[in-house]
Design a protein around this motif. Structure first.
Motif, short mmCIF file in Angstrom:
data_model
loop_
_atom_site.label_atom_id
_atom_site.label_comp_id
_atom_site.label_asym_id
_atom_site.label_seq_id
_atom_site.Cartn_x
_atom_site.Cartn_y
_atom_site.Cartn_z
N GLY A 46 23.90 37.93 65.12
CA GLY A 46 24.60 38.78 66.08
C GLY A 46 25.10 37.89 67.20
O GLY A 46 25.16 38.24 68.36
N GLY A 47 25.46 36.67 66.79
CA GLY A 47 25.86 35.66 67.76
C GLY A 47 27.23 35.87 68.36
O GLY A 47 27.60 35.20 69.31
N ASN A 48 28.01 36.82 67.79
CA ASN A 48 29.36 37.03 68.34
C ASN A 48 29.30 38.02 69.50
O ASN A 48 30.06 38.95 69.60
CB ASN A 48 30.31 37.53 67.24
N SER A 49 28.31 37.81 70.37
CA SER A 49 28.17 38.66 71.55
C SER A 49 27.83 37.76 72.73
O SER A 49 27.43 36.62 72.54
CB SER A 49 27.04 39.66 71.32
N VAL A 50 27.98 38.31 73.91
CA VAL A 50 27.64 37.55 75.11
C VAL A 50 26.15 37.17 75.07
O VAL A 50 25.78 36.04 75.35
CB VAL A 50 27.95 38.37 76.38
N ALA A 51 25.32 38.11 74.65
CA ALA A 51 23.87 37.85 74.59
C ALA A 51 23.58 36.72 73.60
O ALA A 51 22.76 35.85 73.87
CB ALA A 51 23.11 39.11 74.21
N GLY A 52 24.25 36.74 72.45
CA GLY A 52 24.05 35.70 71.45
C GLY A 52 24.42 34.34 71.98
O GLY A 52 23.70 33.36 71.81
N ARG A 53 25.56 34.27 72.68
CA ARG A 53 26.02 32.99 73.25
C ARG A 53 25.09 32.52 74.37
O ARG A 53 24.81 31.34 74.50
CB ARG A 53 27.45 33.11 73.79
#
Length: 141
Positions: free
Chosen positions: A27-34
Motif C-alpha cells: 500500500g506504498g502508493n500513499s502518503v503514509a506508505g512513503r
C-alpha cells in the motif's frame, strides 16, 4: 599512534555492519506508505514499496524481503485479498506480517501483528525487531 587508532575504529565499524533488512511496505502508493519508507530508511532498513494492487507476482515482490508491513491506508478488504494472494509465498519464505491500523479496536483485537497507527518510530522498530527474531524451536521431549 593516530594511524593505529583509525584502523581500530574502522575495524570496529566493520564489525557492526550487517546485511540490511528489507521491509516491504504494502500500500506504498500513499502518503503514509512513503512516510514509512523514509522513516524506516532513516533508521537503517532497506525498503520496497508495493503498490496496491501489486503489479508483479508475489514471488517477485517478496524476493529477499524479511518482513511485510501493511500500510494503514489499506482497507480491510484490500488487506485480506492481498494476504490471500501472497499467503503461500509469505509462508514459504517465513516472512512475518505487521499491520498498521488506524482502528484502535482492530489493533487491540488483532494481537501483536497489529500496531495502532499513528505510532512512534521507536515503537514501530521495536515491533519490527521482535517480529524478525527467530522463533525458538520447540523441542519435543
Amino acid at each position: 599512534s593516530r594511524q593505529e587508532m583509525k584502523k581500530q575504529v574502522l575495524y570496529k565499524q566493520g564489525d557492526l555492519v550487517t546485511v540490511p533488512t528489507t521491509i516491504a511496505i504494502l500500500g506504498g502508493n500513499s502518503v503514509a506508505g512513503r512516510a514509512l519508507e523514509a522513516l524506516l530508511q532513516g533508521v537503517g532498513y532497506d525498503t520496497r514499496l508495493i503498490e496496491d494492487p501489486p503489479e508483479r507476482p508475489p514471488e517477485q515482490l517478496l524476493e529477499g524481503v524479511r518482513l511485510l508491513l501493511l500500510a494503514p491506508t489499506l482497507s480491510a478488504e484490500s488487506r485480506e485479498t492481498l494476504l490471500a494472494e501472497m499467503g503461500s509465498t509469505l509462508d514459504a519464505a517465513n516472512i512475518p506480517v505487521l499491520t498498521l491500523s488506524t482502528s484502535l479496536k482492530e489493533a487491540l483485537a488483532g494481537g501483536p501483528a497489529f500496531i495502532p497507527w499513528p505510532c512512534r518510530l521507536e515503537d514501530l522498530t521495536k515491533k519490527i525487531e521482535a517480529a524478525l527474531l527467530p522463533v525458538p524451536e520447540v523441542e519435543s521431549a
